[in-house]
Design an enzyme around this catalytic site. Structure first.
Site, PDB file in Angstrom:
ATOM      1  N   LYS B  91     -64.526  -8.672 109.013  1.00  0.00           N
ATOM      2  CA  LYS B  91     -65.702  -9.543 109.051  1.00  0.00           C
ATOM      3  C   LYS B  91     -65.640  -8.561 107.619  1.00  0.00           C
ATOM      4  CE  LYS B  91     -67.584  -8.405 112.703  1.00  0.00           C
ATOM      5  NZ  LYS B  91     -65.977  -7.545 113.854  1.00  0.00           N
ATOM      6  N   MET B 181     -79.364  -1.674 123.158  1.00  0.00           N
ATOM      7  CA  MET B 181     -79.375  -0.039 122.009  1.00  0.00           C
ATOM      8  C   MET B 181     -80.848   1.187 123.057  1.00  0.00           C
ATOM      9  SD  MET B 181     -77.561   1.253 120.028  1.00  0.00           S
ATOM     10  CE  MET B 181     -76.175   0.595 121.343  1.00  0.00           C
ATOM     11  N   GLY B 401     -73.901  -1.409 118.013  1.00  0.00           N
ATOM     12  CA  GLY B 401     -73.741  -2.298 117.741  1.00  0.00           C
ATOM     13  C   GLY B 401     -73.986  -2.827 116.490  1.00  0.00           C
TER      14      GLY B 401
HETATM   15  S1  SF4 Z   1     -68.879  -2.008 109.490  1.00  0.00           S
HETATM   16 FE1  SF4 Z   1     -68.071  -3.042 111.426  1.00  0.00          FE
HETATM   17  S2  SF4 Z   1     -67.858  -4.643 110.808  1.00  0.00           S
HETATM   18 FE2  SF4 Z   1     -68.317  -3.955 108.754  1.00  0.00          FE
HETATM   19  S3  SF4 Z   1     -66.324  -3.653 107.741  1.00  0.00           S
HETATM   20 FE3  SF4 Z   1     -66.689  -1.776 108.699  1.00  0.00          FE
HETATM   21  S4  SF4 Z   1     -65.921  -1.764 111.156  1.00  0.00           S
HETATM   22 FE4  SF4 Z   1     -65.570  -3.943 109.927  1.00  0.00          FE
END
Ligand code: SF4
Lengths: 77, 775
Positions: B91, B181, B401
């Site tokens: 992502k 959270m 999250g």
């Molecule tokens: S912050 Fe999360 S979504 Fe972004 S690169 Fe790092 S692990 Fe992946």
């Protein structure tokens, strides 16, 4: 036309096997570390379809334990 | 510099190789690559690399965005960021590609006679301000509300709080971090009196064991999980996955232990029972640094509108706590948790061994829980009883999250009960806010109003007549959307939605405001390890897209609060941050000045005398400790943390004859939450085009269900049709199905239950009862 780089981690004792397997695959360039169990992998494909096929091939390599993406470039822009 | 397409391509390949080698060098100090390969590598090209945090998850990886002729053309991991050391997940790498989506919201849209009319942004903001003012005049301050996000930047959250609480004088502000959270916050506050983890990601480099509680880190916190795997490979650190479903994390772990939904409460107590029984309590630590308390029991589930609950803590002693734990022997708990006596004892042995360093990680599994506060308390109990806390490699670590659930939602305080420092119920905190905001003290109401679920219930009841959502998509992410979507469609409430892309929430809006995306504005985020990260605007946004903070300021000015919002358009991020920093001055929460944040890839607070505090409450690392002891839990007036007596209580709804399966919902690595961004990134969308319902193969066999077959999942609230998935991404336990919630075409939240933890008011998306049948 994506270009991506990864760190490929071999299964224990399988660095040479992994190197061999990666070298046989089109669109892949590999740079093994000389003193650690990790290989830099650069992939260069023409399209996302080609890239997906390549990814499937990579994931099927048995000597590969884990590969994590480091960078990606979209040369179309 | 003139570059042909071919040599530009080979140049980029070299850049990609350099980035990977740099990342490898950070992970394997002393690593050597063949000399010829390192020679002639470019140090940079015509790309302008700009630093910032990743847009997506709470890990908060540092990214470098390559900008060429005003366009973002590449993303790589920032090797200077100690969070990700150059790594990114799928992502992270693809994030900027969503900017190019064809259906980007580029102009304001105002609903006129049932259809949306493109409207100049200034006119749309006039409409929003007038409507808000008019509603207040007619129905009072508490008839208007704002619902923001753990993805709002710090300045965005700050001006929303200042507008609602300081200018208008209503506590009708809450955010989607309530959904992810809030239990972590109440867990921290009840146990330590101070929010957010005490340790940092560097714990990964020291821990012998990582125990993950209901947390699929391989998909949800992938870069941290990669770091853990590195430690597993490098020095034999062990990963134990404790969950209700077998996932990618389970397969990469050393051991996977499965438990029946909700029984984590009992297992945590059983671990404490075993620790005490075997004499593994760190007595001097507990005597010096801990109190024991109990609270009310049978506390309800918040299923009815206007549900109220206030806990009544009562001090107890160690003996009473020990007696309480007699109901939680490993033998008794094994009978209903599905965890064997051997595995409960195994977990207790790891925590109980004084020579092993242990970090516990969790996220939604423990927070989205009708006893979310309790289970947070219970895991703290384990670490407090053994004294494994606030030391490198030893500690409980609640992961977030969203990218700024900590920085914005929790630290700025975009919850109904919160202020940038402290809570609305505390006079001192209200006085401080009034002073910094330059508003009369009496204007900030002392009583919290609506938490997220109750806010949308109030919309349904007609109590809220104007709502403005920013950076969030509640009509996909709320539980029981089958109630809240029709509620938001009602004429009784004027809906303003500010977003980057159209969503099911913007579909019901009266006014849609076009927001700037992440790198089209400057901002600050705060990640899971208390790291504040700043970025400068990198590219121009299309059309009339505008940063959310600036839209809030413009509305505030139009409502007559211009004197409270004296910021300039070019510099508002800096001006707001400098004002906000005053709230946290001091050794307990001091934040780094902006010029430091501009230079570094994020800074952990408390930032004291030019230094980050990596482990709070430990006198060796934390200058705020002042009791002369090794540890000082200064969030509590007596400096002691609390070990809580919290029982096992069942879930509000469990499988029965009519609805025989548990429904568990969650995420997948490819998509960010409701998918409004990642489903517009072709490579991610193709990798995971639609949601699915995961079955245990035995259940699928029993129901004669094949892979891909259309299945109707029905609860007492609603239903959803999805293709079956058997033995693919994850494997639920028998009697359980799992559905990811990213797909707006398959609205699983029409099915979920809006029960919540009575203390944190965070809903439980992990447990309700459903029936499954072929569609
Ligand atoms: S912050 Fe999360 S979504 Fe972004 S690169 Fe790092 S692990 Fe992946």
């Amino acid at each position: 036309m994506p270009i991506k780089s990864y760190l490929a981690h071999p299964q224990e004792g399988k660095k040479e096997d992994l190197l061999m397997a990666l070298s046989k695959i089109n669109h892949c360039e590999v740079i093994p570390a000389q003193n650690k169990d990790v290989i830099v992998l650069v992939t260069d494909t023409e399209s996302e379809i080609e890239e997906n096929i390549l990814k499937e091939k990579l994931e099927a390599i048995e000597s590969l334990k884990l590969f994590s993406m480091v960078s990606g470039f979209d040369t179309q822009n | 510099m003139c570059i042909t397409p071919t040599n530009r391509r080979s140049f980029i390949k070299k850049m990609a190789a350099t980035a990977a080698m740099t990342a490898a060098a950070t992970m394997f100090p002393g690593i050597v690559f063949a000399i010829e390969q390192e020679a002639n590598l470019p140090s940079g090209n015509d790309l302008d690399w700009k630093k910032g945090p990743c847009r997506f998850c709470g890990v908060g990886c540092g990214i470098l965005v390559g900008v060429d002729k005003g366009k973002a053309v590449a993303v790589k991991g920032d090797p200077n960021s100690s969070v990700n050391k150059g790594l990114l997940c799928v992502k992270g790498y693809h994030q900027t590609m969503c900017i190019q989506a064809k259906d980007r919201l580029t102009h304001a849209l105002v609903k006129k006679n049932g259809s949306y009319v493109r409207t100049p942004i200034n006119e749309a903001l006039d409409i929003v301000a007038n409507k808000m003012k008019e509603t207040i005049e007619k129905h009072g301050k508490d008839s208007v509300a704002m619902y923001t996000s753990g993805q709002s930047t710090i300045p965005e959250g700050y001006v929303a709080s200042k507008l609602m609480k300081g200018a208008i004088g209503t506590n009708n502000l809450d955010c989607n971090a309530r959904l992810c959270m809030a239990s972590a916050v109440t867990g921290f506050l009840t146990t330590f009196g101070a929010d957010e983890p005490m340790g940092c990601y560097e714990d990964i480099d020291y821990a012998d064991y990582f125990i993950t509680w209901g947390n699929n880190m391989a998909e949800m916190h992938p870069v941290l999980f990669s770091r853990m795997l590195e430690e597993k490979n490098r020095r034999g650190a062990k990963i134990i996955d404790f969950a209700t479903r077998t996932t990618r994390s389970s397969s990469a772990s050393d051991k996977s232990i499965l438990f029946e939904p909700q029984t984590d409460l009992a297992v945590a107590n059983a671990i404490c029972h075993e620790i005490i029984n075997k004499g593994w309590v760190n007595k001097s630590f507990v005597e010096k640094h801990c109190n024991f308390s109990k609270g009310l029991t049978n506390i309800g589930y918040g299923l009815e509108d206007k549900f109220k609950f206030t806990d009544k803590p009562e001090k107890i002693d160690f003996e009473a706590y020990k007696k309480f734990l007699e109901d939680y022997t490993p033998e008794k708990v094994a009978k209903y948790s599905g965890v064997s006596v051997k595995d409960i004892k195994y977990l207790a042995t790891i925590y109980g061994d004084p020579n092993k360093k242990v970090v516990s990680y969790w996220c939604m599994g423990m927070n989205q829980h009708t006893r979310g506060t309790w289970i947070n308390n219970l895991v703290y109990n384990i670490h407090l009883l053994t004294g494994k806390i606030s030391q490198p490699g030893n500690g409980p670590f609640s992961l977030t999250g969203q990218p700024s659930a900590c920085g914005t939602a929790r630290e700025v305080g975009t919850f109904t009960h919160k202020l940038p420092k402290g809570v609305v119920t505390n006079e001192k905190h209200r006085r401080l806010a009034a002073k910094i905001w330059k508003v009369p003290y009496g204007r900030i109401p002392a009583k919290p109003t609506y938490h997220a679920t109750e806010m949308f219930r109030a919309v349904d009841r007609g109590d809220i007549k104007f709502i403005w959502t920013q950076v969030t998509n509640p009509l996909v992410s709320l539980p029981k959307t089958s109630r809240y979507r029709p509620a938001m469609e009602k004429d009784s409430c004027f809906v303003v939605v500010s977003d980057v892309f159209p969503t099911p929430t913007s579909d019901v809006a009266d006014v849609i405001l076009p927001a700037s995306w992440h790198i089209e504005k400057s901002g600050l985020y705060g990640n899971s390890e208390r790291r504040t990260q700043h970025w400068d605007k990198m590219v121009e946004g299309p059309g009339e897209t505008t940063p959310d903070a600036w839209m809030t300021i413009e509305v505030a000015k139009r409502m007559g609060f211009g004197d409270l919002f004296p910021y300039s358009e070019e510099n508002h991020v800096e001006e707001i941050y400098n004002e906000y920093r005053q709230f946290h001055e001091g050794a307990k929460h001091g934040m780094a000045p902006l010029d430091v944040l501009k230079k570094q890839s994020g800074v952990i607070w408390p930032y004291v005398d030019g230094k980050s505090t990596q482990w709070r409450f430990n006198a060796k690392y934390d200058p705020a400790c002042s009791n002369g002891e090794d540890f000082h839990f200064y969030g509590k007036p007596d400096g002691k943390a609390v070990i809580w007596q919290r029982p096992f209580e069942p879930a509000p709804e469990a499988p029965d004859d009519e609805y025989p399966f548990w429904l568990n919902t969650g995420r997948v690595i490819e998509h960010w939450h409701t998918g409004s961004m990642t489903r517009r990134i072709p490579v991610l969308h193709k990798a995971m085009p639609s949601a699915y319902v995961e079955f245990h193969p035995e259940d699928a066999k029993m129901l004669s269900i094949g892979n891909g077959e259309k299945i109707k999942v029905t609860s007492r609230r609603g239903s959803c049709i999805l293709p079956a998935s058997i033995n693919e991404r994850g494997l639920p336990t028998q009697g359980q199905v799992f559905v990811p919630f990213f797909d707006e075409n398959m609205m699983i939240n029409d099915v979920t239950l809006d029960a919540f933890c009575p203390i944190s008011k965070e809903p439980d998306y992990k447990k309700c009862a459903v029936r499954v049948e072929k569609a």
